[in-house]
Design a protein around this motif. Structure first.
Motif, PDB file in Angstrom:
ATOM      1  N   ILE A 130       1.006  -1.454  -0.244  1.00 30.38           N
ATOM      2  CA  ILE A 130       0.204   0.265   0.272  1.00 30.38           C
ATOM      3  C   ILE A 130       0.798   1.284   0.133  1.00 30.38           C
ATOM      4  CG2 ILE A 130      -1.867   1.431   1.113  1.00 30.38           C
ATOM      5  CD1 ILE A 130      -2.091  -1.322   2.722  1.00 30.38           C
ATOM      6  N   VAL A 131       0.575   2.008  -0.426  1.00 28.24           N
ATOM      7  CA  VAL A 131       1.447   3.513  -1.184  1.00 28.24           C
ATOM      8  C   VAL A 131       0.324   4.097  -0.487  1.00 28.24           C
ATOM      9  CG1 VAL A 131       3.025   2.333  -2.642  1.00 28.24           C
ATOM     10  CG2 VAL A 131       0.666   3.617  -4.091  1.00 28.24           C
ATOM     11  N   CYS A 132       1.130   5.548  -0.468  1.00 27.64           N
ATOM     12  CA  CYS A 132       0.662   6.410   0.040  1.00 27.64           C
ATOM     13  C   CYS A 132       1.729   7.653  -0.283  1.00 27.64           C
ATOM     14  CB  CYS A 132       0.104   6.824   1.160  1.00 27.64           C
ATOM     15  SG  CYS A 132       0.790   7.231   2.623  1.00 27.64           S
ATOM     16  N   ASP A 133       0.763   9.351  -0.861  1.00 29.14           N
ATOM     17  CA  ASP A 133       2.049  10.548  -0.802  1.00 29.14           C
ATOM     18  C   ASP A 133       3.063  10.925   1.150  1.00 29.14           C
ATOM     19  OD1 ASP A 133       1.270  10.742  -3.421  1.00 29.14           O
ATOM     20  OD2 ASP A 133       0.154  12.259  -3.054  1.00 29.14           O
ATOM     21  N   LYS A 134       4.115  11.185   0.265  1.00 29.33           N
ATOM     22  CA  LYS A 134       4.436  11.255   1.727  1.00 29.33           C
ATOM     23  C   LYS A 134       4.202  12.585   2.703  1.00 29.33           C
ATOM     24  CE  LYS A 134       9.181  12.399   3.859  1.00 29.33           C
ATOM     25  NZ  LYS A 134      10.553  12.715   3.825  1.00 29.33           N
ATOM     26  N   SER A 135       2.989  13.582   1.586  1.00 31.81           N
ATOM     27  CA  SER A 135       2.796  14.720   1.698  1.00 31.81           C
ATOM     28  C   SER A 135       1.142  13.846   3.042  1.00 31.81           C
ATOM     29  CB  SER A 135       2.205  15.509   1.426  1.00 31.81           C
ATOM     30  OG  SER A 135       1.596  15.462   0.572  1.00 31.81           O
ATOM     31  N   ASN A 136       0.723  12.430   2.856  1.00 30.73           N
ATOM     32  CA  ASN A 136      -0.561  12.312   2.920  1.00 30.73           C
ATOM     33  C   ASN A 136      -0.703  11.907   4.893  1.00 30.73           C
ATOM     34  OD1 ASN A 136      -3.546  11.667   3.931  1.00 30.73           O
ATOM     35  ND2 ASN A 136      -3.144  10.609   1.344  1.00 30.73           N
ATOM     36  N   ILE A 137      -0.663  12.281   5.572  1.00 33.01           N
ATOM     37  CA  ILE A 137      -0.160  12.407   6.660  1.00 33.01           C
ATOM     38  C   ILE A 137      -0.755  11.045   7.339  1.00 33.01           C
ATOM     39  CG2 ILE A 137       0.172  12.455   9.640  1.00 33.01           C
ATOM     40  CD1 ILE A 137       2.454  14.868   7.854  1.00 33.01           C
ATOM     41  N   ALA A 138      -2.574  11.705   6.999  1.00 27.58           N
ATOM     42  CA  ALA A 138      -3.914  10.951   7.964  1.00 27.58           C
ATOM     43  C   ALA A 138      -3.222  10.031   6.521  1.00 27.58           C
ATOM     44  CB  ALA A 138      -4.721  11.497   7.109  1.00 27.58           C
ATOM     45  N   SER A 139      -2.658   8.978   5.584  1.00 26.97           N
ATOM     46  CA  SER A 139      -3.288   7.790   5.146  1.00 26.97           C
ATOM     47  C   SER A 139      -2.475   6.939   5.799  1.00 26.97           C
ATOM     48  CB  SER A 139      -2.921   8.117   3.291  1.00 26.97           C
ATOM     49  OG  SER A 139      -3.150   6.699   2.987  1.00 26.97           O
ATOM     50  N   ALA A 140      -0.694   7.359   6.298  1.00 28.72           N
ATOM     51  CA  ALA A 140       0.258   7.055   6.264  1.00 28.72           C
ATOM     52  C   ALA A 140      -0.064   6.265   8.177  1.00 28.72           C
ATOM     53  CB  ALA A 140       1.536   7.758   6.480  1.00 28.72           C
ATOM     54  N   LYS A 141      -1.030   7.446   8.540  1.00 31.63           N
ATOM     55  CA  LYS A 141      -1.616   6.886   9.914  1.00 31.63           C
ATOM     56  C   LYS A 141      -2.348   4.975   9.966  1.00 31.63           C
ATOM     57  CE  LYS A 141      -0.518  10.686  12.392  1.00 31.63           C
ATOM     58  NZ  LYS A 141      -1.533  12.410  13.174  1.00 31.63           N
ATOM     59  N   THR A 142      -3.557   5.614   8.892  1.00 29.81           N
ATOM     60  CA  THR A 142      -3.725   4.569   8.514  1.00 29.81           C
ATOM     61  C   THR A 142      -2.970   3.470   8.357  1.00 29.81           C
ATOM     62  OG1 THR A 142      -5.581   5.789   7.809  1.00 29.81           O
ATOM     63  CG2 THR A 142      -5.987   3.681   7.183  1.00 29.81           C
ATOM     64  N   ILE A 143      -2.335   3.706   7.150  1.00 29.82           N
ATOM     65  CA  ILE A 143      -1.790   2.182   7.105  1.00 29.82           C
ATOM     66  C   ILE A 143      -0.753   1.343   7.992  1.00 29.82           C
ATOM     67  CG2 ILE A 143       0.753   1.261   5.489  1.00 29.82           C
ATOM     68  CD1 ILE A 143      -0.075   3.739   3.566  1.00 29.82           C
ATOM     69  N   ILE A 144      -1.010   2.345   8.849  1.00 31.12           N
ATOM     70  CA  ILE A 144       0.709   1.703  10.312  1.00 31.12           C
ATOM     71  C   ILE A 144      -0.706   1.220  10.964  1.00 31.12           C
ATOM     72  CG2 ILE A 144       1.877   2.641  11.782  1.00 31.12           C
ATOM     73  CD1 ILE A 144       2.983   4.748  10.041  1.00 31.12           C
ATOM     74  N   ALA A 145      -1.607   1.708  11.526  1.00 32.79           N
ATOM     75  CA  ALA A 145      -3.211   1.067  12.149  1.00 32.79           C
ATOM     76  C   ALA A 145      -2.801   0.143  12.017  1.00 32.79           C
ATOM     77  CB  ALA A 145      -3.918   2.049  12.337  1.00 32.79           C
ATOM     78  N   ASN A 146      -3.060   0.012  10.661  1.00 35.59           N
ATOM     79  CA  ASN A 146      -3.535  -1.725  10.065  1.00 35.59           C
ATOM     80  C   ASN A 146      -1.719  -2.173   9.942  1.00 35.59           C
ATOM     81  OD1 ASN A 146      -6.450  -2.333   9.202  1.00 35.59           O
ATOM     82  ND2 ASN A 146      -5.913   0.411   8.805  1.00 35.59           N
ATOM     83  N   LYS A 147      -1.153  -2.198  10.629  1.00 33.84           N
ATOM     84  CA  LYS A 147       0.390  -3.078  10.604  1.00 33.84           C
ATOM     85  C   LYS A 147       1.122  -3.016   9.338  1.00 33.84           C
ATOM     86  CE  LYS A 147      -1.673  -6.207  13.802  1.00 33.84           C
ATOM     87  NZ  LYS A 147      -1.776  -7.057  14.541  1.00 33.84           N
ATOM     88  N   GLY A 148       1.088  -1.894   8.690  1.00 34.37           N
ATOM     89  CA  GLY A 148       2.243  -1.388   7.763  1.00 34.37           C
ATOM     90  C   GLY A 148       2.891  -1.090   8.417  1.00 34.37           C
ATOM     91  N   VAL A 149       4.666  -1.401   7.378  1.00 37.39           N
ATOM     92  CA  VAL A 149       5.896  -1.460   7.919  1.00 37.39           C
ATOM     93  C   VAL A 149       5.833  -0.484   6.239  1.00 37.39           C
ATOM     94  CG1 VAL A 149       7.861  -2.627   8.858  1.00 37.39           C
ATOM     95  CG2 VAL A 149       5.499  -3.498   9.095  1.00 37.39           C
TER      96      VAL A 149
END
Length: 173
Positions: A130-149
């Motif tokens: 799963i990818v997101c723009d570095k500027s999209n902090i909300a998306s990064a938090k969503t991915i990390i909350a779902n065990k994204g590394v």
């Protein structure tokens, strides 16, 4: 109670309401936009995309879902790509998702992504990019909350953005 459902004819009115909510904002994922299609044509396109029928060159089969609440209101949209080609591996990933603007900030993206990961696992995908723009902090938090590394960051020459690439292991989940 939220769930992912396949788009059907009965969702047409709610889908148009969903589109209106986006206004002039660019829709995410792009697959969820009608473009120049009627709703029926969009449903046909989704069917063909899932069953690998008449796909344009460099496209892979994918499954598309509405993320709905108890009233079947469309709160978001998910695309799950069945496998990755070169461009998907570099900067797009297996799953693309978006929450309609009026529903943002309610924690729904975490729920929606969790449900999408369940669907991906059902399709036999054991490791999800799963990818997101570095500027999209909300998306990064969503991915990390779902065990994204986070694996790495790459530069998208098309959109001139830094893309963060996250992996989620579903093999033991």
């Amino acid at each position: 109670m939220y769930k992912l459902v396949k788009p059907k004819l009965k969702h047409e009115e709610k889908y148009h309401n969903y589109l209106e909510d986006w206004g002039d904002e660019s829709m995410t994922p792009l697959t969820s936009d009608l473009k120049d299609m009627s709703y029926k044509e969009l449903l046909d396109y989704f069917y063909e995309a899932e069953h690998d029928i008449n796909l344009p060159r460099n496209h892979v089969p994918d499954s598309n879902y509405f993320f709905v609440n108890q009233k079947e209101e469309i709160c978001g949209f998910v695309t799950i790509r069945h496998y990755l080609n070169d461009i998907l591996f570099k900067i797009r990933g297996h799953i693309a998702y978006g929450i309609r603007p009026s529903k943002r900030g309610e924690g729904l993206s975490k729920i929606m992504l969790s449900l999408a990961l369940d669907k991906a696992k059902e399709k036999g995908i054991t490791r999800v990019l799963i990818v997101c723009d570095k500027s999209n902090i909300a998306s990064a938090k969503t991915i990390i909350a779902n065990k994204g590394v986070l694996e790495n960051e790459v530069y998208d020459v098309t959109d001139h953005e830094i893309i963060q690439r996250y992996w989620i292991d579903l093999s033991g989940a």
